[in-house]
Design an enzyme around this catalytic site. Structure first.
Site, PDB file in Angstrom:
ATOM      1  N   SER A  22       9.022  -5.629   7.298  1.00 26.19           N
ATOM      2  CA  SER A  22       8.263  -6.466   8.085  1.00 26.19           C
ATOM      3  C   SER A  22       7.128  -7.342   7.116  1.00 26.19           C
ATOM      4  O   SER A  22       6.568  -8.088   7.430  1.00 26.19           O
ATOM      5  CB  SER A  22       7.422  -5.689   9.060  1.00 26.19           C
ATOM      6  OG  SER A  22       6.400  -4.689   8.419  1.00 26.19           O
ATOM      7  N   GLY A  24       5.774  -7.602   2.518  1.00 27.43           N
ATOM      8  CA  GLY A  24       5.803  -7.374   1.145  1.00 27.43           C
ATOM      9  C   GLY A  24       7.148  -7.228   0.397  1.00 27.43           C
ATOM     10  O   GLY A  24       7.885  -8.234   0.852  1.00 27.43           O
ATOM     11  N   ARG A  45       8.068   0.324  12.320  1.00 26.16           N
ATOM     12  CA  ARG A  45       7.461   0.738  13.340  1.00 26.16           C
ATOM     13  C   ARG A  45       6.748  -0.192  14.277  1.00 26.16           C
ATOM     14  O   ARG A  45       6.460   0.356  15.492  1.00 26.16           O
ATOM     15  CB  ARG A  45       6.635   1.976  13.100  1.00 26.16           C
ATOM     16  CG  ARG A  45       7.284   3.286  12.475  1.00 26.16           C
ATOM     17  CD  ARG A  45       6.278   4.006  11.787  1.00 26.16           C
ATOM     18  NE  ARG A  45       5.242   3.954  10.903  1.00 26.16           N
ATOM     19  CZ  ARG A  45       4.478   4.567  10.588  1.00 26.16           C
ATOM     20  NH1 ARG A  45       3.931   5.455  11.194  1.00 26.16           N
ATOM     21  NH2 ARG A  45       3.529   4.310   9.463  1.00 26.16           N
ATOM     22  N   TYR A 170       0.417   9.727  -3.859  1.00 24.72           N
ATOM     23  CA  TYR A 170       1.336   8.657  -3.747  1.00 24.72           C
ATOM     24  C   TYR A 170       2.378   8.631  -5.195  1.00 24.72           C
ATOM     25  O   TYR A 170       3.341   8.516  -4.912  1.00 24.72           O
ATOM     26  CB  TYR A 170       0.391   7.308  -3.972  1.00 24.72           C
ATOM     27  CG  TYR A 170       1.253   5.983  -4.094  1.00 24.72           C
ATOM     28  CD1 TYR A 170       1.955   5.570  -2.910  1.00 24.72           C
ATOM     29  CD2 TYR A 170       1.524   5.445  -5.085  1.00 24.72           C
ATOM     30  CE1 TYR A 170       2.632   4.171  -3.149  1.00 24.72           C
ATOM     31  CE2 TYR A 170       2.302   4.187  -5.449  1.00 24.72           C
ATOM     32  CZ  TYR A 170       2.854   3.586  -4.416  1.00 24.72           C
ATOM     33  OH  TYR A 170       3.386   2.451  -4.471  1.00 24.72           O
TER      34      TYR A 170
END
Length: 258
Positions: A22, A24, A45, A170
């Site tokens: 959705s 990037g 989502r 991350y």
């Protein structure tokens, strides 16, 4: 007619699923694949963001929305049952791009356990579930249906190999993607299924828009951030080069060299 259009699009007849589609990097890859003739399943989502992504892809491709081969699917990468349902709905998937991800900007001692769990579940475990459910179908198609050529592309990060304070969880999740890629490249190759990874450096997205003088601070050799379109170019290469497997493709403006 979009400049990327060709008489015979490179992905005509292919079906591709993209997580994190959705916005990037995921959106840019979905745009590029759609412009090359693929049916693209946008996974996310948030329904509203998926609808906006479809509009962006239509604008990019110059094709009317109702003529695009796009499917919007609410999908939580953290849930193995969502992956099972996707594999059942699309048993002949050609390309899977694992791009969904959440970031971190906190020292490890101050990072809440729930945040750690969410990062690992989204960035790493979600990709593992995808590689298992969709990869299993790809392997079956290659071994028993005589239809090899499935392709999985995992979107990792330069932080997997180049440390930066405040990104430990991350970074660990993205390093895990590289281990997943190399292991599955060997495991799935006999069925003709290719598994590769892109390792972007600092890309101009919503995640980096507030980082200010990042280019100067990080001393990126090429002197600029990368673009999502450049990452999509790399994804196209990996999706179409049939000898490319176990490729760990750095795309960082030279930052990994210093």
């Amino acid at each position: 007619m979009n400049a990327l259009s060709r008489a015979t699009p490179k992905l005509l007849g292919k079906t591709a699923a993209v997580t994190g589609a959705s916005r990037g990097i995921g959106l840019a890859i979905a745009q590029r694949f759609a412009s090359e003739g693929a049916k693209v399943i946008l996974l996310g989502r948030n329904e509203q963001r998926l609808l906006l992504a479809r509009n962006e892809i239509a604008k990019f491709s110059g094709v009317e929305k109702d003529k695009l081969q796009l499917e919007l699917r609410l999908h939580d990468v953290r849930l193995s049952e969502d992956w099972t349902d996707l594999a059942k709905a699309h048993p002949n998937m050609d390309i899977l791009v694992n791009c969904a991800g959440v970031t971190q900007a906190s020292p490890l001692p101050r990072t809440h356990p729930d945040t750690i769990t969410n990062i690992l579940h989204t960035n790493l475990e979600g990709a593992i579930f995808g590689c298992k459910s969709i990869g299993r179908r790809m392997v079956y198609n290659g071994n028993f249906l005589g239809n090899p050529g499935g392709c999985i592309i995992n979107i990792s990060s330069l932080l997997a190999t180049k440390g930066l304070s405040g990104t430990s969880v991350y970074a660990a999740s993205k390093a895990g993607l590289l281990g997943l890629t190399t292991s599955l490249a060997a495991e799935y190759a006999p069925a003709g299924v290719r598994v590769n990874a892109i390792v972007p450096g600092y890309i101009d997205t919503e995640m980096t828009k507030d980082l200010g003088d990042l280019v100067e601070k990080m001393k990126i050799p090429l002197g600029r951030l990368g673009t999502t379109e450049e990452v999509a170019d790399a994804a196209m290469f990996l999706a179409t080069n049939e000898y490319a497997t176990n490729c760990i493709l750095n795309l960082d403006g030279g930052l990994s060299a210093i």
